[in-house]
Write a protein that holds these residues in place. Structure first.
Motif, PDB file in Angstrom:
ATOM      1  N   LYS A 176      34.400  30.699  31.024  1.00 35.07           N
ATOM      2  CA  LYS A 176      33.572  31.856  31.377  1.00 35.07           C
ATOM      3  C   LYS A 176      32.694  31.559  32.591  1.00 35.07           C
ATOM      4  O   LYS A 176      32.454  32.440  33.428  1.00 35.07           O
ATOM      5  N   ALA A 177      32.229  30.315  32.709  1.00 36.78           N
ATOM      6  CA  ALA A 177      31.466  29.928  33.900  1.00 36.78           C
ATOM      7  C   ALA A 177      32.354  29.958  35.141  1.00 36.78           C
ATOM      8  O   ALA A 177      31.914  30.352  36.232  1.00 36.78           O
ATOM      9  N   GLU A 213      37.970  39.510  34.373  1.00 35.85           N
ATOM     10  CA  GLU A 213      37.660  39.248  32.972  1.00 35.85           C
ATOM     11  C   GLU A 213      38.336  37.964  32.500  1.00 35.85           C
ATOM     12  O   GLU A 213      39.467  37.665  32.898  1.00 35.85           O
ATOM     13  N   ASP A 256      32.721  33.479  36.183  1.00 32.26           N
ATOM     14  CA  ASP A 256      31.506  33.901  36.893  1.00 32.26           C
ATOM     15  C   ASP A 256      31.540  33.443  38.353  1.00 32.26           C
ATOM     16  O   ASP A 256      31.082  34.161  39.253  1.00 32.26           O
ATOM     17  N   GLU A 257      32.079  32.250  38.580  1.00 32.93           N
ATOM     18  CA  GLU A 257      32.211  31.737  39.949  1.00 32.93           C
ATOM     19  C   GLU A 257      33.160  32.625  40.757  1.00 32.93           C
ATOM     20  O   GLU A 257      32.898  32.938  41.926  1.00 32.93           O
ATOM     21  N   PRO A 310      32.800  40.229  44.224  1.00 31.92           N
ATOM     22  CA  PRO A 310      32.082  41.188  43.374  1.00 31.92           C
ATOM     23  C   PRO A 310      32.713  42.578  43.357  1.00 31.92           C
ATOM     24  O   PRO A 310      32.359  43.408  42.514  1.00 31.92           O
ATOM     25  N   ARG A 324      33.825  35.797  40.130  1.00 33.40           N
ATOM     26  CA  ARG A 324      33.145  37.089  40.324  1.00 33.40           C
ATOM     27  C   ARG A 324      32.166  37.040  41.492  1.00 33.40           C
ATOM     28  O   ARG A 324      32.027  38.008  42.250  1.00 33.40           O
ATOM     29  N   ALA A 325      31.473  35.921  41.621  1.00 30.41           N
ATOM     30  CA  ALA A 325      30.507  35.791  42.714  1.00 30.41           C
ATOM     31  C   ALA A 325      31.200  35.844  44.072  1.00 30.41           C
ATOM     32  O   ALA A 325      30.620  36.315  45.057  1.00 30.41           O
TER      33      ALA A 325
END
Length: 247
Positions: A23-24, A39, A27-28, A34, A30-31
């Motif tokens: 999940k981390a 998912e 997130d990377e 954006p 997604r950053a």
């Protein structure tokens, strides 16, 4: 036109550190993008499941999904589990188009990530000298998958001008402890182990334990939520998204 959603599909583990790392990593990603819907999902043992994630995306209006398998080799999970999961999802959702990319794989750039992780382990252990390396991976009953790890090990050895052997936590010899003991039998005493795993879990822990018991001076952490891994996921997505474009 809405871009296809990206599902980063990992195997899953009973160890909560594994899902947290995946999940981390998401997130990377997604950053970096954006603008995309991105998912995480898991084949088993962790949540959310692939079906749960697909259902959520369909409810949100997505009819195209690119699945990037977060697997380091083309073995059973890539050849059987991922296609089955996608077939089940498309059967349940009429009109849904899903494209699986090739697996994350063993990119040579991952050696840079491995080196960073190993340097941190060496610093923590106050080790300044090495005379051999072991590349620890999950292992597979698929010999081609193991050969891919062995090729990366040779590349790593060439880079550092050190002898390197690939070792496996399951399904294939040698185990990490065996590999370390073999180097020690040759008179080498400063042997470090690079963990070619995407996330923490039972197999990486066992590989590290066996290596330390055999005399390894340091064992790196897995690749984890590194920007290079995130960029590779996006590179896989880009190819998959193009393949969804009607000809």
């Amino acid at each position: 036109m809405t871009a296809p959603a990206l599902v980063a599909l990992a195997h899953g583990s009973r160890d909560p550190r594994s899902a947290a790392t995946i999940k981390a990593l998401v997130d990377e990603v997604r950053a970096m993008r954006p603008d995309l819907r991105i998912e995480p999902a898991f084949l088993e043992l962790s949540k959310p499941s692939f079906h749960t994630t697909v259902d959520k995306l369909v409810r949100a209006g997505y009819d195209e999904i690119v699945v990037v398998p977060l697997l380091l080799t083309e073995a059973y999970h890539a050849k059987v589990d991922v296609p089955e999961a996608i077939a089940n999802a498309t059967a349940r959702h009429e009109g849904l188009r899903v494209r699986a990319t090739k697996v994350l794989g063993l990119e040579s750039v991952f050696l840079e990530v491995l080196d960073r992780r190993l340097r941190a382990a060496l610093k923590s252990a106050r080790v300044r000298e090495l005379d051999a390396l072991v590349l620890a991976a999950a292992g597979s009953s698929d010999s081609l998958a193991n050969q891919a790890v062995a090729r990366l090990a040779r590349l790593w050895g060439t880079k550092h001008r050190l002898p390197v052997v690939a070792a496996y936590a399951s399904a294939a010899p040698p185990a990490t402890g065996e590999a370390v003991r073999q180097f020690r039998a040759e008179g080498r005493r400063h042997i470090a182990v690079g963990s070619l795993f995407l996330a923490p879990g039972t197999l990486p822990d066992r590989a590290a334990e066996l290596a330390v018991e055999a005399g390894a001076v340091a064992v790196s952490e897995p690749l984890g939520a590194d920007p290079e891994v995130a960029r590779t996921i996006l590179a896989r997505y880009a190819v998959g998204a193009v393949e969804l474009v009607p000809v």
